[in-house]
Design a protein around this motif. Sequence first.
Motif, short mmCIF file in Angstrom:
data_model
loop_
_atom_site.label_atom_id
_atom_site.label_comp_id
_atom_site.label_asym_id
_atom_site.label_seq_id
_atom_site.Cartn_x
_atom_site.Cartn_y
_atom_site.Cartn_z
N ALA A 274 0.82 -1.21 0.00
CA ALA A 274 0.00 0.00 0.00
C ALA A 274 0.86 1.26 0.00
O ALA A 274 1.92 1.29 0.64
CB ALA A 274 -0.91 0.01 1.22
N PRO A 275 0.42 2.31 -0.70
CA PRO A 275 1.14 3.59 -0.66
C PRO A 275 1.24 4.10 0.78
O PRO A 275 0.29 4.01 1.55
CB PRO A 275 0.27 4.51 -1.52
N ILE A 276 2.40 4.62 1.13
CA ILE A 276 2.62 5.11 2.49
C ILE A 276 2.04 6.52 2.62
O ILE A 276 2.34 7.40 1.81
CB ILE A 276 4.13 5.12 2.82
N PRO A 277 1.21 6.77 3.65
CA PRO A 277 0.64 8.10 3.80
C PRO A 277 1.70 9.10 4.27
O PRO A 277 2.71 8.71 4.85
CB PRO A 277 -0.44 7.89 4.87
N PRO A 278 1.47 10.38 4.06
CA PRO A 278 2.41 11.38 4.57
C PRO A 278 2.48 11.34 6.08
O PRO A 278 1.47 11.16 6.76
CB PRO A 278 1.81 12.70 4.06
N SER A 279 3.68 11.48 6.62
CA SER A 279 3.87 11.40 8.06
C SER A 279 3.40 12.67 8.76
O SER A 279 3.65 13.78 8.29
CB SER A 279 5.36 11.16 8.39
N THR A 280 2.72 12.48 9.88
CA THR A 280 2.30 13.62 10.72
C THR A 280 2.98 13.55 12.08
O THR A 280 2.59 14.27 13.00
CB THR A 280 0.77 13.61 10.91
N ALA A 281 4.02 12.67 12.19
CA ALA A 281 4.65 12.44 13.49
C ALA A 281 5.24 13.70 14.09
O ALA A 281 5.09 13.97 15.29
CB ALA A 281 5.73 11.36 13.35
N GLU A 282 5.91 14.49 13.27
CA GLU A 282 6.58 15.68 13.80
C GLU A 282 5.59 16.65 14.42
O GLU A 282 5.78 17.14 15.54
CB GLU A 282 7.37 16.37 12.68
N SER A 283 4.49 16.92 13.70
CA SER A 283 3.49 17.86 14.25
C SER A 283 2.75 17.25 15.43
O SER A 283 2.41 17.95 16.40
CB SER A 283 2.48 18.24 13.15
N ASP A 284 2.51 15.91 15.41
CA ASP A 284 1.83 15.26 16.52
C ASP A 284 2.67 15.34 17.79
O ASP A 284 2.15 15.62 18.89
CB ASP A 284 1.55 13.80 16.18
N LEU A 285 3.96 15.08 17.67
CA LEU A 285 4.84 15.15 18.84
C LEU A 285 4.96 16.58 19.36
O LEU A 285 5.00 16.81 20.58
CB LEU A 285 6.22 14.60 18.48
N ALA A 286 5.00 17.54 18.44
CA ALA A 286 5.06 18.94 18.86
C ALA A 286 3.80 19.33 19.63
O ALA A 286 3.86 20.06 20.63
CB ALA A 286 5.23 19.84 17.64
N THR A 287 2.64 18.81 19.19
CA THR A 287 1.39 19.10 19.89
C THR A 287 1.40 18.50 21.29
O THR A 287 0.96 19.13 22.26
CB THR A 287 0.20 18.53 19.09
N THR A 288 1.93 17.26 21.43
CA THR A 288 2.00 16.62 22.75
C THR A 288 2.94 17.39 23.67
O THR A 288 2.64 17.58 24.87
CB THR A 288 2.46 15.16 22.61
N ARG A 289 4.06 17.85 23.13
CA ARG A 289 4.98 18.64 23.96
C ARG A 289 4.33 19.94 24.42
O ARG A 289 4.52 20.38 25.57
CB ARG A 289 6.27 18.94 23.17
N ALA A 290 3.55 20.54 23.55
CA ALA A 290 2.84 21.76 23.94
C ALA A 290 1.83 21.47 25.05
O ALA A 290 1.64 22.28 25.97
CB ALA A 290 2.12 22.36 22.72
N ARG A 291 1.20 20.30 24.99
CA ARG A 291 0.26 19.92 26.05
C ARG A 291 1.02 19.69 27.36
O ARG A 291 0.50 19.99 28.45
CB ARG A 291 -0.51 18.66 25.65
N GLN A 292 2.22 19.16 27.27
CA GLN A 292 3.04 19.00 28.48
C GLN A 292 3.37 20.36 29.08
O GLN A 292 3.33 20.54 30.31
CB GLN A 292 4.31 18.22 28.15
N ASP A 293 3.68 21.33 28.22
CA ASP A 293 3.98 22.67 28.71
C ASP A 293 2.78 23.29 29.41
O ASP A 293 2.93 24.07 30.36
CB ASP A 293 4.43 23.57 27.55
N ARG A 294 1.56 22.93 28.94
CA ARG A 294 0.35 23.48 29.54
C ARG A 294 -0.11 22.68 30.76
O ARG A 294 -1.10 23.06 31.40
CB ARG A 294 -0.79 23.51 28.50
N GLY A 295 0.56 21.56 31.03
CA GLY A 295 0.18 20.76 32.19
C GLY A 295 -0.89 19.73 31.91
O GLY A 295 -1.39 19.08 32.84
N GLU A 296 -1.27 19.54 30.63
CA GLU A 296 -2.29 18.54 30.30
C GLU A 296 -1.72 17.13 30.31
O GLU A 296 -2.45 16.16 30.55
CB GLU A 296 -2.86 18.81 28.90
N VAL A 297 -0.43 17.00 30.02
CA VAL A 297 0.26 15.71 30.00
C VAL A 297 1.47 15.84 30.91
O VAL A 297 2.20 16.84 30.84
CB VAL A 297 0.69 15.33 28.57
N ALA A 298 1.69 14.84 31.75
CA ALA A 298 2.80 14.90 32.71
C ALA A 298 4.13 15.08 31.98
O ALA A 298 4.38 14.47 30.94
CB ALA A 298 2.84 13.62 33.54
N ALA A 299 4.96 15.94 32.53
CA ALA A 299 6.23 16.30 31.89
C ALA A 299 7.21 15.14 31.81
O ALA A 299 8.10 15.13 30.96
CB ALA A 299 6.86 17.48 32.62
#
Length: 363
Positions: A274-299
């Motif tokens: 199957a054709p490989i979809p475009p990766s969204t890993a970089e933006s997904d990880l950046a979003t999780t780090r931002a949530r850590q900065d806001r205290g939504e996810v443990a640091a």
Amino acid sequence: MDHTDAYVSALTAAVENFNRFYIRIPTRERLSFTTLSVLDTLAAADGPLRLTELTRTEQLSQPGLTQLVSRLERDGLVERRPDPTDRRATLVRLTAAGRRVGRSRHDDRVRHLAPLVARLSPADRTALARALPVLGRLVELDREAEDNQPSVKLSGTVEAVPAAEPETRRRDADRTRKCLLEAAFDEFSTRGFAGARVGEIAERAGVNKQLITYYFGGKAGLYRALQRQWLDREAEFADPDAPIAELVLRYLHHMLADPRGVRLAVWRALSDAAPIPPSTAESDLATTRARQDRGEVAADLDPAAFQLAVIGMVAAPVLLPDMVRDLFGIEPRTMEFEERYGEQLRRILAHLATAENPEGEDE
């Protein structure tokens, strides 16, 4: 845009949003949208319809509709017979089994919508009840306009409408692409990319298989278009600024309502064709780090591990339905399970937001 245009635009947007949710309400009958549209048209008709009438109402090619009706006849959902007023014409009508499909879908939707309507305020339920006759009147007006559409008399007893205008042809092309994408979603999620057959996709969509090459450049292009469509749908509800629990519950709702996306991902993991979809890993990880900065996810949590764990928790009911039945004693694609499991996900995520480093572990 004047006031009326703005009002109609808002109505159109509301109907489109509701329809995207409504047509994906889980039902026991797994049929393509094109197939269901034909069955619904036959069910709403006063009697049998000619193939030519179905071709016009469903906006399908004559060969494509003939293939679809033949398949429905093989499945025992419709039957064909000569028109007694014109032996050259063919009439199509629903069988008892075809009508049961329609009733089953209606009952499934009622069961899904009833608890949602019950959660509305009394004022909202009253407003909804008052809107129903108006929506019905809009349908009547459309039918009246269609019945009054001028036709051009040809030789003999045959009539034809004028040649389609560019806007009509554009709508027909859009409908064909949507039908192909929907049929491809069914086929790819059922058989994977390698096992899917373009002929079966075309038959599901009720069109000539050459249109797959015409609109998408072939099987791989159709698969990529399906991936882009999923990203577009995801963008409609996956607000990166939404609270993490609310976002996860949105994903859970969409995956339970339409598990084909998860199945497609599983097939892709099992096959390298199957054709490989475009990766969204970089933006997904950046979003999780931002949530850590806001205290939504443990640091102290690894963003990649957190991301993978959440995906697993959301996809598990689709991937392991038997385990859901064993553990919870209910069906995974029910409102009862979604509410019960969703509440537990909310609590788990709340705990992950307050996690602390294990004793003795360095920062």
